[in-house]
Design an enzyme around this catalytic site. Structure first.
Site, short mmCIF file in Angstrom:
data_model
loop_
_atom_site.label_atom_id
_atom_site.label_comp_id
_atom_site.label_asym_id
_atom_site.label_seq_id
_atom_site.Cartn_x
_atom_site.Cartn_y
_atom_site.Cartn_z
CE LYS A 49 3.51 -20.45 1.17
NZ LYS A 49 2.96 -19.84 -0.05
CB SER A 294 -0.03 -26.43 4.66
OG SER A 294 -0.66 -25.60 5.62
#
Length: 392
Positions: A49, A294
Site C-alpha cells: 500500500k 501483498s
C-alpha cells in the site's frame, strides 16, 4: 486515465522510498510447478500500500499540501498514507473503525498521522473521511479507486517483469482491486502473453461478482479472515481495469486461506496475509507462476487462531471425541493406541454421558497432532479396530 507513462513515473518517484522486494522461489508450495513469491510483505510498512499512497501524495499541488490529506483504512492503507504524508511534510488524518486492532492503530500513529476512531465498521470510517474532506478541505486518498494509487501499485508489475522474463502467470489478491488492476495493466501492456489472475476470498468476492454481472456490485455483507481484502464494493476504475486486463478470478475459502498462511510460515518463514492456495484452481498448463504476497501485517492476536485453523485444514491436527465405558484403564488404552500410531496428544477433556448414551458411558475429547489427513484416518481406524467408538 491510467497510462504506462504514469506507472513508469511512479517507479521513478518511488525509487528511494519503496523497496524493490525480492522474488523468491518457493519449491514446496505447489509440487509440479515453479512458484515464485513477490514479497511485498517485506515492503516498508509491511504492505504494498505504501507504493500507491506515496505516489498519490507526491503529486498533490502546493494548495492541496497545505490542507493535508485524509484517508480511511483498517490498517495497511492507513500506514502507507501516514508514512507518505509525513515524508512529504503533509498533515494526515486517518479514520479507522473503532474495532480496528490496537497494533494497527498504534502503528499508524507511529508514522505521524492523527488517528480518528469512528464508531462502526469500515463503511462508517469511509463516510467520516469523506465528510472531513468536504468540510475541512483535506484531499481524500482513496485506498484503491484512484488512477495515481493504481499507478503506484502497478510498479510491482514492472519489477516482476524485470525479475523474471519467462513467467506463465501472475496471481494477485483482490480486495477493492487497486493492486490487481495496477499489476495487470502494467504486465499486460508490456507482456500480453503472460496470464494475470486475481484471487478473492469467497466471503468477500465483490470483484468476482461484479465481473460476472458486468457491472459494479455492492455486497450486502462480507466476512473473511483476510481483513486486508474485505471490501464490499470495488471501484469503477478498478472494475474497468480488471475487466479489461485480468484473465480470470478464482475464489478461496477461509480454510484455504489459513492453510496458505501456515504453509508460508513453515516452508518459507514468511508471515503473510494469505489469499489462499489457488494453484489447483488455475489451468494446468501454467507451470511458472508468480504470486504476489501483498502484506504481512497480521494482527498477532488472531495469528494463533489462523495457525490452528490451518493445522486442522491441512490434517496436521484433529479433535477426537471417543465414547467409552467410564471405568479405570480406558484412558490408558486409548493413549497406548495413539502412541503406537504416532499421534501426539496435546489436550484431554472428560465429559459425562449425554442424554441417549449409556448411563455408564463418558466421552473423551482428545486433541492430537498428526502428520496429514491420511494419518488422521489411520488413527481413527486404529481406535475403531480396538473397539472404541469415535463420534465425529
Amino acid at each position: 486515465m491510467l497510462t504506462l507513462d504514469k506507472v513508469y513515473h511512479a517507479r521513478y518517484v518511488l525509487r528511494d522510498v519503496a523497496r524493490q522486494t525480492d522474488l523468491i522461489l518457493a519449491p514446496k508450495i505447489a509440487p509440479g510447478r515453479e512458484v515464485f513469491l513477490k514479497t511485498e510483505n517485506l515492503q516498508n510498512t509491511g504492505s504494498f500500500k505504501l507504493r500507491g499512497a506515496y505516489y498519490k501524495i507526491s503529486q498533490l499541488t502546493d494548495e492541496e499540501r497545505k490542507h493535508g490529506v485524509v484517508a480511511c483504512s483498517a490498517g495497511n492503507h492507513a500506514q502507507g498514507v501516514a508514512l507518505a504524508a509525513t515524508a512529504n511534510g503533509i498533515p494526515s488524518i486517518i479514520c479507522l473503525p473503532d474495532g480496528a486492532p490496537i497494533s494497527k492503530v498504534e502503528a499508524t500513529k507511529a508514522y505521524g498521522a492523527t488517528v480518528k476512531l469512528v464508531r462502526g465498521v469500515y463503511d462508517d470510517a469511509y463516510e467520516e473521511a469523506l465528510r472531513l474532506a468536504q468540510e475541512e478541505g483535506y484531499t481524500f486518498v482513496h485506498p484503491f479507486n484512484d488512477e495515481l494509487v493504481i499507478a503506484g501499485q502497478g510498479t510491482i508489475g514492472l519489477e516482476i517483469l524485470d525479475q523474471i522474463q519467462d513467467a506463465d502467470a501472475v496471481v494477485v489478491p483482490i480486495g477493492g482491486g487497486g493492486l490487481a488492476s495496477g499489476i495487470a495493466f502494467a504486465v499486460k501492456s508490456l507482456r500480453p502473453d503472460i496470464k494475470v489472475y486475481g484471487v478473492q476470498a469467497e466471503g468477500a468476492a465483490s470483484m468476482a461478482a461484479s465481473l460476472e454481472e458486468e457491472r459494479v456490485v455492492c455486497l450486502e455483507e462480507v466476512t473473511t479472515v483476510a481483513d486486508g481484502i474485505k471490501v464490499k464494493e470495488p471501484g469503477d476504475n478498478t472494475f474497468a481495469l480488471c475487466r479489461d486486463y485480468l484473465d480470470g478470478i478464482v475464489t478461496v475459502n477461509d480454510d484455504e486461506i489459513a492453510a496458505a498462511i501456515l504453509a508460508l510460515i513453515e516452508q518459507q518463514k514468511l508471515i503473510a496475509e494469505g489469499a489462499g492456495a489457488v494453484f489447483d484452481k488455475l489451468p494446468q498448463d501454467l507451470k511458472k507462476i508468480v504470486c504476489v504476497v501483498s502484506g504481512g501485517n497480521i494482527d498477532v492476536t488472531i495469528l494463533s487462531k489462523i495457525i490452528e485453523r490451518g493445522l486442522m485444514t491441512s490434517g496436521r491436527s484433529d479433535v477426537l471425541a471417543i465414547e467409552l465405558e467410564d471405568k479405570p484403564g480406558q484412558l490408558s488404552a486409548v493413549s497406548g493406541i495413539l502412541g503406537e500410531l504416532g499421534a501426539n496428544v496435546q489436550t484431554v477433556a472428560y465429559e459425562k454421558a449425554s442424554e441417549g448414551s449409556s448411563i455408564t458411558a463418558c466421552v473423551l475429547r482428545i486433541s492430537v497432532e498428526t502428520r496429514d489427513r491420511a494419518h488422521i484416518r489411520e488413527v481413527r481406524q486404529g481406535l475403531a479396530d480396538a473397539g472404541f467408538r469415535v463420534l465425529d
